[in-house]
Design a protein around this motif. Structure first.
Motif, short mmCIF file in Angstrom:
data_model
loop_
_atom_site.label_atom_id
_atom_site.label_comp_id
_atom_site.label_asym_id
_atom_site.label_seq_id
_atom_site.Cartn_x
_atom_site.Cartn_y
_atom_site.Cartn_z
N LEU A 97 0.83 -1.06 -0.07
CA LEU A 97 -0.20 -0.06 0.05
C LEU A 97 0.74 1.22 0.08
CD1 LEU A 97 -2.91 -1.12 2.55
CD2 LEU A 97 -2.91 -0.92 0.08
N PHE A 98 1.96 1.18 0.70
CA PHE A 98 2.90 2.56 0.87
C PHE A 98 3.54 2.41 -0.76
CE2 PHE A 98 7.08 4.42 1.72
CZ PHE A 98 6.54 5.52 2.07
N ILE A 99 4.12 1.48 -1.46
CA ILE A 99 4.51 1.67 -2.64
C ILE A 99 3.46 2.31 -3.79
CG2 ILE A 99 5.12 0.40 -4.76
CD1 ILE A 99 6.83 -1.49 -2.81
N GLY A 100 2.13 1.88 -3.53
CA GLY A 100 1.20 2.33 -4.38
C GLY A 100 0.64 3.90 -4.00
N TYR A 101 0.79 3.99 -2.92
CA TYR A 101 0.65 5.49 -2.43
C TYR A 101 1.82 6.58 -3.00
CZ TYR A 101 0.63 9.78 0.34
OH TYR A 101 0.60 10.96 0.96
N LEU A 102 3.07 5.92 -3.11
CA LEU A 102 4.07 6.68 -3.74
C LEU A 102 4.22 6.59 -5.02
CD1 LEU A 102 7.13 5.45 -1.51
CD2 LEU A 102 5.97 7.62 -1.47
N LYS B 293 -6.49 6.12 -4.20
CA LYS B 293 -7.39 7.11 -3.97
C LYS B 293 -8.25 6.93 -2.66
CE LYS B 293 -7.50 8.27 -8.33
NZ LYS B 293 -6.57 9.29 -8.99
N LYS B 294 -8.90 8.12 -2.07
CA LYS B 294 -9.70 7.85 -0.98
C LYS B 294 -10.64 7.02 -0.81
CE LYS B 294 -8.96 12.01 1.70
NZ LYS B 294 -9.59 12.65 2.64
N ASP B 295 -11.41 6.68 -2.11
CA ASP B 295 -12.53 5.76 -2.10
C ASP B 295 -12.10 4.55 -3.07
OD1 ASP B 295 -14.77 5.32 -0.99
OD2 ASP B 295 -16.00 6.77 -2.34
N TRP B 296 -12.36 3.29 -2.63
CA TRP B 296 -12.17 2.31 -3.59
C TRP B 296 -12.75 2.34 -4.94
CZ3 TRP B 296 -8.51 -1.53 -3.16
CH2 TRP B 296 -8.76 -2.72 -3.90
N SER B 297 -14.13 3.06 -4.52
CA SER B 297 -14.92 2.95 -5.97
C SER B 297 -14.42 4.21 -6.74
CB SER B 297 -16.40 3.24 -5.55
OG SER B 297 -16.59 4.48 -4.81
N ALA B 298 -13.76 4.96 -6.43
CA ALA B 298 -13.06 5.95 -7.27
C ALA B 298 -12.14 5.72 -8.04
CB ALA B 298 -12.81 7.20 -6.51
N ARG C 284 -7.80 -0.85 -13.42
CA ARG C 284 -6.49 -1.06 -13.66
C ARG C 284 -5.69 -0.78 -12.23
NH1 ARG C 284 -1.90 2.01 -15.25
NH2 ARG C 284 -0.52 0.46 -16.78
N ALA C 285 -6.07 0.41 -11.74
CA ALA C 285 -5.39 0.98 -10.53
C ALA C 285 -5.91 0.03 -9.23
CB ALA C 285 -5.72 2.15 -10.09
N ILE C 286 -6.96 -0.72 -9.46
CA ILE C 286 -7.21 -1.71 -8.16
C ILE C 286 -6.37 -2.83 -8.49
CG2 ILE C 286 -8.89 -3.13 -7.45
CD1 ILE C 286 -11.18 -0.98 -7.99
N ALA C 287 -6.43 -3.40 -9.85
CA ALA C 287 -5.41 -4.55 -10.09
C ALA C 287 -3.90 -4.47 -9.71
CB ALA C 287 -5.56 -4.92 -11.51
N ILE C 288 -3.66 -3.12 -10.00
CA ILE C 288 -2.15 -2.75 -9.56
C ILE C 288 -1.85 -3.00 -8.05
CG2 ILE C 288 -0.29 -1.17 -9.65
CD1 ILE C 288 -1.41 -0.28 -12.31
N ASN C 289 -2.89 -2.37 -7.51
CA ASN C 289 -2.77 -2.24 -5.89
C ASN C 289 -2.83 -3.66 -5.33
OD1 ASN C 289 -2.23 0.34 -5.47
ND2 ASN C 289 -4.38 0.90 -5.35
#
Length: 69
Positions: A24-29, A34-39, A43-48
């Motif tokens: 999660l820290f690497i994803g944040y960097l 995003k603040k909301d999972w639905s936002a 692709r971003a969900i799969a990467i995280n």
């Protein structure tokens, strides 16, 4: 090496925890969080998810290597 059940469970739990934090820290960097999972896009969900699973697997493997040496 022979490990009892408690040792195996501790290694899996600690490795999964630190892997999740690291992923999660690497994803944040990488600005994929995003603040909301639905936002988030699919692709971003799969990467995280890949970051969390990959980092967890690496942390568990590192702990197993450290304990078994």
């Amino acid at each position: 090496m022979t490990a009892d059940l408690l040792t195996v469970l501790i290694i899996i739990t600690v490795g999964a925890f630190f892997g999740t934090v690291l992923g999660l820290f690497i994803g944040y960097l990488g600005k994929t969080q995003k603040k909301d999972w639905s936002a988030m896009s699919r692709r971003a969900i799969a990467i995280n998810a890949a970051l969390v699973l990959g980092c967890s697997a690496l942390c568990i493997a590192g702990l197993v290597w450290y304990v078994s040496r």
